[in-house]
Scaffold this motif. Structure first.
Motif, PDB file in Angstrom:
ATOM      1  N   LEU A 179       0.854  -1.187   0.000  1.00  0.00           N
ATOM      2  CA  LEU A 179       0.000   0.000   0.000  1.00  0.00           C
ATOM      3  C   LEU A 179       0.887   1.233   0.000  1.00  0.00           C
TER       4      LEU A 179
ATOM      5  N   THR B  84       0.602   5.147   0.453  1.00  0.00           N
ATOM      6  CA  THR B  84      -0.332   6.160   0.939  1.00  0.00           C
ATOM      7  C   THR B  84       0.393   7.488   1.093  1.00  0.00           C
TER       8      THR B  84
ATOM      9  N   ASP C  96      -2.030  14.762  -0.424  1.00  0.00           N
ATOM     10  CA  ASP C  96      -1.884  15.656  -1.579  1.00  0.00           C
ATOM     11  C   ASP C  96      -1.097  16.899  -1.171  1.00  0.00           C
TER      12      ASP C  96
ATOM     13  N   THR D 253      -4.503   9.671  -0.199  1.00  0.00           N
ATOM     14  CA  THR D 253      -4.689   8.779  -1.339  1.00  0.00           C
ATOM     15  C   THR D 253      -3.890   7.513  -1.110  1.00  0.00           C
ATOM     16  N   THR D 254      -4.466   6.365  -1.473  1.00  0.00           N
ATOM     17  CA  THR D 254      -3.777   5.088  -1.347  1.00  0.00           C
ATOM     18  C   THR D 254      -3.860   4.331  -2.666  1.00  0.00           C
ATOM     19  N   HIS D 255      -2.710   3.931  -3.207  1.00  0.00           N
ATOM     20  CA  HIS D 255      -2.630   3.038  -4.362  1.00  0.00           C
ATOM     21  C   HIS D 255      -2.171   1.687  -3.827  1.00  0.00           C
ATOM     22  N   ILE D 256      -2.572   0.607  -4.486  1.00  0.00           N
ATOM     23  CA  ILE D 256      -2.182  -0.732  -4.045  1.00  0.00           C
ATOM     24  C   ILE D 256      -1.410  -1.428  -5.158  1.00  0.00           C
TER      25      ILE D 256
ATOM     26  N   LYS E 145      -0.184  -4.749  -6.450  1.00  0.00           N
ATOM     27  CA  LYS E 145      -0.725  -6.089  -6.210  1.00  0.00           C
ATOM     28  C   LYS E 145       0.257  -7.206  -6.579  1.00  0.00           C
TER      29      LYS E 145
ATOM     30  N   LEU F 193      -3.558  -1.000  -8.450  1.00  0.00           N
ATOM     31  CA  LEU F 193      -4.893  -0.417  -8.317  1.00  0.00           C
ATOM     32  C   LEU F 193      -4.708   1.066  -8.001  1.00  0.00           C
ATOM     33  N   TRP F 194      -4.917   1.890  -9.019  1.00  0.00           N
ATOM     34  CA  TRP F 194      -4.733   3.327  -8.881  1.00  0.00           C
ATOM     35  C   TRP F 194      -6.032   3.940  -8.367  1.00  0.00           C
ATOM     36  N   LYS F 195      -5.947   4.710  -7.290  1.00  0.00           N
ATOM     37  CA  LYS F 195      -7.104   5.446  -6.814  1.00  0.00           C
ATOM     38  C   LYS F 195      -7.090   6.792  -7.511  1.00  0.00           C
ATOM     39  N   ASN F 196      -8.153   7.119  -8.177  1.00  0.00           N
ATOM     40  CA  ASN F 196      -8.215   8.390  -8.917  1.00  0.00           C
ATOM     41  C   ASN F 196      -8.661   9.523  -8.032  1.00  0.00           C
TER      42      ASN F 196
END
Length: 103
Positions: A53, A55, A58, A65-68, A70, A100-103
């Motif tokens: 993860l 995190t 901004d 914001t958190t991207h995962i 995988k 997994l990009w969080k937009n």
């Protein structure tokens, strides 16, 4: 994505290739050694698949914001050390399936 050309100078279609994700992590040598200490047979490449993860806040410091990343696995455990280095950092390349990009 890439353009596919036929007769003439303009593309006639566009092709979509395979998705490739890349990731690496940089650790101090002591942290890397702790991973090896708990890894099967002392080999971090034998650590089972894991997620990472990422995190961050901004620029305003208000939105988290958190991207995962995988299905990560370590690709190796190499380090480069030069005389006079004050700290030893180890960059570990990871093989990953996708992000997994969080937009």
């Amino acid at each position: 994505k890439e353009n596919n050309f036929g007769a003439g100078g303009m593309p006639v279609s566009r092709g979509v290739g395979n998705y490739t994700a890349k990731a690496s992590i940089t650790l101090y040598a002591e942290e890397s050694q702790k991973l090896a200490d708990v890894a099967p047979e002392g080999d971090i490449t034998l650590i089972p698949i894991f997620d990472v993860l990422v995190t961050f806040l901004d620029a305003t410091g208000t939105i988290l914001t958190t991207h995962i990343i995988k299905n990560c696995e370590f690709m190796g455990n190499k380090r480069e050390v030069k005389q006079g280095d004050k700290k030893i950092e180890v960059q570990h390349d990871l093989i990953v399936s996708h992000i997994l990009w969080k937009n």
